[in-house]
Scaffold this active site. Structure first.
Site, short mmCIF file in Angstrom:
data_model
loop_
_atom_site.label_atom_id
_atom_site.label_comp_id
_atom_site.label_asym_id
_atom_site.label_seq_id
_atom_site.Cartn_x
_atom_site.Cartn_y
_atom_site.Cartn_z
N GLU A 1 -0.48 9.81 -3.64
CA GLU A 1 0.76 10.53 -3.92
C GLU A 1 1.28 10.21 -5.33
OE1 GLU A 1 3.12 11.38 0.08
OE2 GLU A 1 2.53 9.26 -0.05
N GLU B 1 -2.27 8.87 6.38
CA GLU B 1 -1.05 8.68 7.16
C GLU B 1 -1.16 9.19 8.59
OE1 GLU B 1 0.41 8.84 2.84
OE2 GLU B 1 -1.18 9.76 4.06
#
Length: 263
Positions: A117, A137
């Site tokens: 990210e 995730e």
């Protein structure tokens, strides 16, 4: 220097600033103190007029950023407590995305979860051949929540973005380059040298023009084509009125190297 005392190392080599995420014992995992230190260090380099490009990397030879600090995340039971982390990481990553100075990622190892990210907010990304990237995730019952779910779908084909997020799988450096997530893969021992050389090459350009170009690209990507073209026309008008534009054109005609001042 200990990572507990200095989670972020901030250095300068000529016109290039270098930010190193310095938590190798936790594979450079991100927690709130580290994020706040990263934000502060970025601000320091942004304010330094002598810095014209910024390199971001991780300490050690295993990880760029292996993700968020899972133990820290698991401790956040209340919504307000989680929102504190979410607000900080979104703000810090957005600061990188909006930074007027060109950023170069030297992805020296695993870039998982928050590492990918963060990578998505950087302008240019060089990756070690041994590195692995991914958004795992979903394996924790989560999904990318530090901007990854939105930035990824704007940078790679939607079906590939969904595959990465739905499976939580990892990709190699070569696959990241093929996908368009990274510019090129290089041997780890050459990574910082190539990143610094690239940043130094960029730092020789007009800082004013680079700033306006970055804003033109960033803003235009969110506009319909007609509006984006009008925005570009306005921005190049500002560039043409700058001293740097006249310096660059004059240097070309005189067959000499341009000396850009940022004015």
């Amino acid at each position: 220097m200990s990572e507990a005392t200095h989670p972020i190392l901030c250095e300068r080599t000529g016109a290039v600033g270098v930010l190193t995420i310095n938590r190798p014992k936790t594979l450079n995992a991100l927690d709130i103190p580290t994020l706040l230190a990263l934000e502060s260090a970025l601000g320091e380099l942004e304010r330094d007029a002598g810095v014209r490009a910024i390199v971001i990397t991780g300490a050690g030879d295993k990880a760029f950023v292996a993700g968020g600090d899972i133990a820290d995340l698991d401790s956040r039971q209340g919504l307000a407590h989680y929102q504190e982390f979410a607000e900080v990481i979104h703000r810090v990553f957005r600061r990188f995305e909006l930074c007027d100075k060109p950023t170069v990622g030297a992805i020296n190892g695993w870039a998982l979860g928050g590492g990918t990210e963060l990578l998505l907010t950087l302008d240019i990304r060089l990756v070690a051949q041994e590195a692995k990237l991914g958004l795992p995730e979903i394996n924790l019952g989560l999904f990318p929540g530090a901007g990854g779910s939105q930035r990824l779908i704007r940078q790679v084909p939607l079906c590939r973005a969904k595959e990465l997020m739905f499976t939580g799988g990892q990709i190699t450096a070569a696959e990241a380059v093929d996908l368009g997530l990274c510019n090129r893969a290089v041997p780890r021992e050459q990574l910082m040298g190539e990143a610094m050389a690239l940043a130094q090459q960029i730092a020789q350009k007009s800082p004013l023009t680079l700033k306006l170009l970055k804003r033109t690209l960033r803003d235009g990507a969110e506009m319909p084509l007609g509006a984006a073209l009008a925005h570009e026309q306005a921005m190049i008008g500002l560039v043409l009125d700058s001293r740097d534009a006249h310096e660059g054109c004059g240097a070309f005609l005189a067959k000499r190297a341009a000396q850009f001042s940022g004015k």
